[in-house]
Design a protein around this motif. Structure first.
Motif, PDB file in Angstrom:
ATOM      1  N   VAL A 269      -4.970   2.798  -3.196  1.00 22.26           N
ATOM      2  CA  VAL A 269      -4.251   4.623  -3.110  1.00 22.26           C
ATOM      3  C   VAL A 269      -5.800   5.068  -1.951  1.00 22.26           C
ATOM      4  O   VAL A 269      -5.551   6.014  -1.338  1.00 22.26           O
ATOM      5  CB  VAL A 269      -4.255   5.715  -3.988  1.00 22.26           C
TER       6      VAL A 269
ATOM      7  N   THR B  70      -6.035   8.611   0.581  1.00 21.84           N
ATOM      8  CA  THR B  70      -4.732   9.377   0.343  1.00 21.84           C
ATOM      9  C   THR B  70      -6.117  10.891   0.166  1.00 21.84           C
ATOM     10  O   THR B  70      -7.085  10.718  -0.512  1.00 21.84           O
ATOM     11  CB  THR B  70      -4.024   8.703  -1.088  1.00 21.84           C
TER      12      THR B  70
ATOM     13  N   LYS C 253       1.047  15.409   6.574  1.00 27.98           N
ATOM     14  CA  LYS C 253       2.232  16.628   5.912  1.00 27.98           C
ATOM     15  C   LYS C 253       1.286  17.876   5.447  1.00 27.98           C
ATOM     16  O   LYS C 253       1.467  17.859   4.347  1.00 27.98           O
ATOM     17  CB  LYS C 253       3.235  15.576   5.462  1.00 27.98           C
TER      18      LYS C 253
ATOM     19  N   SER D 144       0.577  -1.045   0.097  1.00 25.76           N
ATOM     20  CA  SER D 144      -0.296  -0.084   0.019  1.00 25.76           C
ATOM     21  C   SER D 144       0.569   1.089   0.080  1.00 25.76           C
ATOM     22  O   SER D 144       0.551   2.219  -1.034  1.00 25.76           O
ATOM     23  CB  SER D 144      -1.265  -0.532   1.027  1.00 25.76           C
ATOM     24  N   GLU D 145       2.244   1.087   0.834  1.00 23.21           N
ATOM     25  CA  GLU D 145       3.521   2.253   0.186  1.00 23.21           C
ATOM     26  C   GLU D 145       3.568   2.721  -1.075  1.00 23.21           C
ATOM     27  O   GLU D 145       3.139   3.333  -0.804  1.00 23.21           O
ATOM     28  CB  GLU D 145       4.165   2.108   1.370  1.00 23.21           C
TER      29      GLU D 145
ATOM     30  N   LEU E 236      -1.526  10.907   3.849  1.00 22.83           N
ATOM     31  CA  LEU E 236      -1.105   8.903   2.880  1.00 22.83           C
ATOM     32  C   LEU E 236      -1.358   8.399   4.549  1.00 22.83           C
ATOM     33  O   LEU E 236      -1.130   8.228   4.973  1.00 22.83           O
ATOM     34  CB  LEU E 236       0.189   9.032   2.400  1.00 22.83           C
ATOM     35  N   PRO E 237      -2.817   7.538   3.667  1.00 19.88           N
ATOM     36  CA  PRO E 237      -3.064   6.703   4.700  1.00 19.88           C
ATOM     37  C   PRO E 237      -1.838   5.694   5.637  1.00 19.88           C
ATOM     38  O   PRO E 237      -1.866   4.742   6.367  1.00 19.88           O
ATOM     39  CB  PRO E 237      -3.925   5.860   4.163  1.00 19.88           C
ATOM     40  N   ALA E 238      -0.189   5.132   4.332  1.00 18.64           N
ATOM     41  CA  ALA E 238       0.359   4.751   4.757  1.00 18.64           C
ATOM     42  C   ALA E 238       1.268   4.749   5.121  1.00 18.64           C
ATOM     43  O   ALA E 238       1.695   4.261   6.785  1.00 18.64           O
ATOM     44  CB  ALA E 238       1.671   4.064   3.996  1.00 18.64           C
ATOM     45  N   LEU E 239       1.181   6.408   5.774  1.00 17.81           N
ATOM     46  CA  LEU E 239       2.276   6.577   6.861  1.00 17.81           C
ATOM     47  C   LEU E 239       0.995   7.077   8.101  1.00 17.81           C
ATOM     48  O   LEU E 239       1.633   7.427   9.416  1.00 17.81           O
ATOM     49  CB  LEU E 239       2.091   8.507   6.841  1.00 17.81           C
TER      50      LEU E 239
ATOM     51  N   GLN F  92       0.530   4.419  -2.509  1.00 15.31           N
ATOM     52  CA  GLN F  92       0.657   5.605  -2.061  1.00 15.31           C
ATOM     53  C   GLN F  92       1.700   6.179  -3.144  1.00 15.31           C
ATOM     54  O   GLN F  92       1.624   7.413  -3.189  1.00 15.31           O
ATOM     55  CB  GLN F  92      -0.268   5.567  -0.934  1.00 15.31           C
TER      56      GLN F  92
ATOM     57  N   LEU G  74      -1.153  17.194   2.226  1.00 14.42           N
ATOM     58  CA  LEU G  74      -1.240  16.034   1.313  1.00 14.42           C
ATOM     59  C   LEU G  74      -1.037  14.957   3.111  1.00 14.42           C
ATOM     60  O   LEU G  74      -0.774  14.644   4.137  1.00 14.42           O
ATOM     61  CB  LEU G  74       0.056  15.463   1.030  1.00 14.42           C
TER      62      LEU G  74
END
Lengths: 756, 258
Positions: free
Chosen positions: B82, B85, B110, A510-511, B103-106, A514, B101
């Motif tokens: 994605v 996002t 930011k 997923s990273e 990002l679900p992964a983070l 994205q 921004l």
């Protein structure tokens, strides 16, 4: 010969009609010159069913291929207000150059960057505005240093070179782009050095070089044969008639090229000069016989007839063998070599026809010349001592030749294969200097594209595939000649580092998705689609190579094919290769494969032709001897001094065999004719002095003609020219040494005076 | 007498056209909303025909920081990898926008530097300057001239020329605008560079009423980049105008905790 006799008889029985017909044909053939086209790229050189070619086309179809113009700005430091302003200005000005895609210019002034800041993410361009203070300059340097996609690709690590790259639209006009970019470079040069290169620039350089070569070659070659014919015959008709014949031969052959749609290429560019050499050698033999027989005939037609009777057959034979030798190039799978084979065959046949019709027709209209034929006393002395030396030192000659052949065979193994496109140009050529500067200071300008297929929709975003690709790219970077690799891995890595800080951990699926989304949001579609296929099932890795040696590329290609399975253990991940070096790899393979077949075929064709003509196996084998020995010596010499076997030099065999066999045929036909009238030793001496003189003039005209190619702007053509000139000298010497030695030996061994 | 008669006939037989300023004000009113939500699917099509399609949900809320400034939240919903996002833009009149921004992964947002006018919006052929004009035409920044009337895709439209006022920083030296006479929405725009070169063409089709407030919206738009051959197509659905949007959505906290 007798089947052509009724036709050839017309030339001296109806000379005016013959000349009128030849004039009409010349006008018609000259019309074809308007249709001559130039092909300056190597696209289409490979057969469509070639696997490498198919790979290149497949990679192109998925990822597109743009022609890129590269402008380099070299200075003390690119991080100065003056240099930075020029980067911005050149980038802006490039956008106005015709055919440049204005939003596909890549430079520090246009490229977006994502970099970490204390407050978040900076997503602007590197040079949106000129840094205002020292801190801003330091930040710019740090941003460049922190972006592996820019450092060493756009800006050299020593800060002295930066590149501005511009993509061109399809169907661009190379000349327009070349002129506009050159003007831009001139305008912004000083104190910074501005380099321009890239395939569109180099291809245009080749195009202009070809035109320049053609303009220079033909006049020089014609002047040289003027001089050569005057030295040989010391009479005006002896100069004007062969020159007329040579010009007609060139016009007919190039007219044929125009009508047949065969373009002028870096290979066929050499043709006019080859035609000058070949056509003039036919004329030399005709005029030599004409002047020798002059005192035996009182009328023009009678002398023309006698000359044709004496020399017509050898000229016809040599014309046919030269044409067949050239036709042996059809064995190659490389388009420009095959085309040259056709052009050479037709050209040599046309020159033979012109020689056997035009020269007797004009001679029939002239009064037979008074006085004895001119003989060079110095040449006669030289030929006499060469013959005596060959007859007297047969054993020493045999040993010397065996040693020379052994040495040649050893060095043939050292011949390097394949053309380096850059090295077509002399060292001082600006395109070559530019490309070499980019190679030295950046990560290389030659590229190999590797397309990796993840086999499933969206498969490149899968973390397992990403891990494999990451390992594969690391493996590629271990090669010294690989300057840099670039794929979506680098995009993901750069964004991950700026969002998370440095980490050894690879991102999850997923990273990856994205980060790629984030890249899409800032990059142009061109940048995105250069890395990923539409369905995200294929990824492209661009491999930048510092070496320009085709053999290094070939070795790397073979290694990658062997090792790829280690990184993609599923075993079903096919790799497809593209990029400019792949063309050269495929060409190299075909040159080697074709060369061996070409040598065998050319010798076989000439051998069979001689077998039909002489109706004798030993005589036919003897005809091959000087050219075979000379071939070994020339290729051995290429190995010694490091001349590559490339597209131009691949022509050598066909030319050496096709043209060089003329000397053997003339010598042997002359010898066996003399042998019917005199003892062996006398026949050898008589033939070496009389036929030998014509062969010497023939060799001299060939050497002079081929030497003109040394004035070419392209190194392979230069090499081809002087190697061919050297070959002619070697074949002449080998003919004049080997035949007297062998014939003497044979005659003394045989109980009967008749040989064969 | 004859001259006076001719003048009167000419005056009364010619259609009465509104002036350019009135047309542009009507256009601004037609696009102005208090809030708007909807789904959009955009497809980037490269010159060679390769496509990339993304779907996102948009939330727009007029701010109290200027007459025609908006908060804009865009959240990707498709493709699935994605989804979530998001970008948040807070427009500020005469100041740089603020952007974040997520990002679900983070699992955190930011802040990102404000986009320049010429930056591409989400990688499409639409720039932030185009987007800003799409939300609200900056009529104070341009001088408009009515050039006439034309029919565009079957709709009668006013054709205007928009020239930037002195000192305005813009990518465009000129724009030609076609404003639909019935709805006052933009149906076509041609963008020209500072040297007069044609850069892009925007077309809007499938104009339909949205809700009961008398608003209309184009449900399909297309931006063709004449220079590169790339195109972006956008398909809108599920429009809701002035139906109320929670102001709390326009924050980094909302993006991180929803």
């Amino acid at each position: 010969m007798h089947i052509f006799q009724p036709l050839l008889r017309l030339s001296y029985t109806r000379p005016k009609t013959t000349l009128l017909a030849l004039f009409a044909i010349t006008l018609l053939m000259a019309g074809g010159l308007n249709q001559l086209e130039t092909r300056n790229s190597f696209d289409g050189e490979l057969p469509a069913d070639d696997p490498i070619n198919q790979g290149i086309e497949a990679a192109k179809a998925t990822f597109g291929e743009r022609s890129i113009v590269l402008i380099g700005l070299e200075t003390g430091s690119v991080y100065s207000p003056e240099a930075a302003q020029k980067i911005i200005d050149i980038s802006n000005e490039l956008a106005k150059v015709p055919h440049v895609l204005s939003d596909e210019i890549v430079s520090l002034a246009t490229l977006s960057n994502v970099s970490h800041r204390d407050w978040g993410l900076e997503t602007g361009g590197f040079l949106d505005e000129l840094p205002a203070d020292e801190a801003a300059w330091q930040q710019l340097k740090a941003d460049v240093a922190g972006n592996a996609m820019v450092l060493d690709r756009l800006v050299s690590a020593d800060e002295s070179l930066t590149v501005i790259a511009a993509a061109l639209e399809e169907g661009f006009e190379g000349g327009t782009v070349y002129d506009a970019v050159s003007e831009l470079a001139d305008h912004y040069a000083g104190p910074e050095r501005i380099h321009i290169t890239g395939a569109p620039i180099l291809v245009e350089d080749v195009q202009r070089g070809i035109s320049g070569d053609s303009r220079r070659f033909i006049p020089i070659a014609i002047v040289l044969i003027f001089i050569g014919f005057y030295i040989s015959f010391r009479r005006l008709p002896g100069v004007l008639l062969p020159v007329g014949m040579v010009i007609m031969s060139i016009l007919w052959t190039m007219g044929f090229m125009g009508y047949a749609g065969l373009p002028v290429t870096v290979v066929s560019n050499a043709l006019p000069v080859i035609m000058v050499a070949v056509a003039s050698s036919y004329a030399i033999h005709f005029m030599n016989a004409y002047y020798r027989l002059a005192d035996q005939h009182s009328t023009g037609p009678a002398l023309a007839e006698a000359t044709l009777q004496k020399i017509g057959l050898p000229i016809l034979i040599t014309g046919l063998t030269s044409a067949l030798g050239s036709a042996s190039l059809l064995i190659f799978k490389i388009t420009s070599l095959r085309e040259f084979g056709i052009i050479g065959s037709v050209g040599f046949l046309l020159a033979t026809v012109i020689c056997l019709t035009f020269l007797p027709a004009v001679c029939a209209l002239l009064k037979p010349p008074a006085g004895k034929a001119y003989q060079s006393a110095g040449l006669q002395r030289f030929l006499r001592s060469l013959t005596q030396m060959a007859q007297g030192h047969r054993r020493a000659i045999t040993v010397a030749y065996l040693l020379l052949i052994a040495g040649a065979v050893y060095f043939i193994g050292q011949v390097k294969i394949g053309d380096d496109y850059l090295k077509f140009f002399p060292k001082s050529h600006q395109g070559r200097v530019a490309a070499e500067t980019f190679n030295d200071k950046l990560s290389g300008v030659r590229t190999m594209d590797i397309v990796v297929d993840a086999t499933a929709y969206g498969g490149i975003k899968d973390e397992a595939f990403f891990r494999n690709l990451n390992g594969f790219q690391d493996y590629l970077m271990d090669y010294e000649e690989v300057g840099h690799t670039y794929s979506y891995r680098d995009v993901v890595h750069h964004l991950s580092t700026n969002l998370n800080g440095e980490t050894d951990a690879l991102p999850g699926s997923s990273e990856i998705a994205q980060y790629l989304m984030l890249h899409e949001m800032s990059a142009t579609p061109g940048e995105v689609f250069a890395l990923r296929s539409e369905d995200d099932n294929q990824a492209r890795i661009q491999v930048f190579l510092k070496s320009s040696d085709p053999e290094v590329h070939q070795a790397l290609y073979e290694d990658i094919q062997r090792d790829a399975a280690r990184f993609f253990p599923e075993g079903n991940t096919p790799l497809t290769f593209g990029g400019d070096v792949m063309h050269r790899i495929a060409l190299g393979t075909y040159i080697v494969e074709g060369k061996v077949q070409n040598i065998i075929l050319a010798l076989l064709i000439v051998f069979l032709s001689c077998l039909i003509i002489f109706r004798s196996l030993p005589k036919s084998l003897m005809a091959l001897l000087p050219i075979t020995v000379s071939l070994l010596m020339v290729f051995g010499l290429m190995g010694v001094i490091g001349i590559r076997l490339g597209i131009s030099t691949a022509l050598l065999t066909a030319m050496i065999v096709g043209i060089g066999v003329d000397f053997a045929v003339h010598y042997l036909v002359g010898y066996f004719r003399d042998r019917e009238e005199m003892p062996a030793d006398e026949a050898i001496t008589h033939n070496s002095l009389h036929t030998g003189q014509a062969i010497a003039y023939d060799a001299a005209s060939n050497i002079a003609g081929f030497s003109v190619l040394s004035f070419s702007g392209f190194l392979p053509v230069q090499h081809f020219g002087w190697l061919l000139a050297l070959s002619m000298l070697l074949i002449f010497l080998n003919t004049m040494v080997l035949y007297p030695a062998l014939l003497t030996q044979k005659e003394r061994q045989l109980a009967t005076p008749e040989f064969a | 007498m004859i001259l006076a008669f001719t003048l009167i006939v000419t005056l009364f037989s010619a259609p009465l056209l509104p002036d350019a300023a009135a047309i542009m004000e009507a256009h601004r009113q037609a696009t102005a909303v208090q809030d708007l939500t909807g789904q959009l699917t955009y497809t980037n099509i490269s010159k060679s025909g390769r496509k990339q399609t993304r779907t996102l949900q948009q939330y727009i809320l007029r701010t109290d920081k200027g007459d025609y400034t908006y908060n804009l939240l865009l959240e990707f919903t498709d493709p699935q990898d994605v989804a979530g996002t998001a970008t948040l833009t807070i427009q500020q009149e005469r100041k740089d926008d603020e952007q974040w921004l997520y990002l679900p992964a983070l699992r955190m947002s930011k802040r990102i530097s404000p986009s320049k006018k010429s930056d591409r919006f989400m990688g499409t052929e639409i720039t932030y300057e185009d987007l800003s004009g799409h939300l609200s035409e900056p009529i104070d920044d341009y001088q408009y001239t009515l050039l006439g009337e034309e029919t565009i895709n079957g709709r009668s439209a006013y054709k205007l020329e928009a020239l930037p006022r002195e000192g305005l920083r813009t990518q465009y030296g000129k724009r030609l605008l076609w404003i639909d006479q019935a709805t006052h929405l933009m149906v076509q725009t041609r963008f020209y560079g500072h040297k007069g070169e044609h850069l892009k063409t925007y077309t809007a089709t499938d104009i339909r009423p949205v809700g009961s407030g008398g608003h209309h919206r184009a449900h399909q738009i297309k931006m063709e980049n004449v220079q590169t051959g790339n195109t972006t197509k956008v398909q809108y659905s599920g429009f809701a105008i002035n139906a109320g949007v929670d102001a709390a959505m326009f924050s980094t906290t909302w993006m991180e905790t929803r």
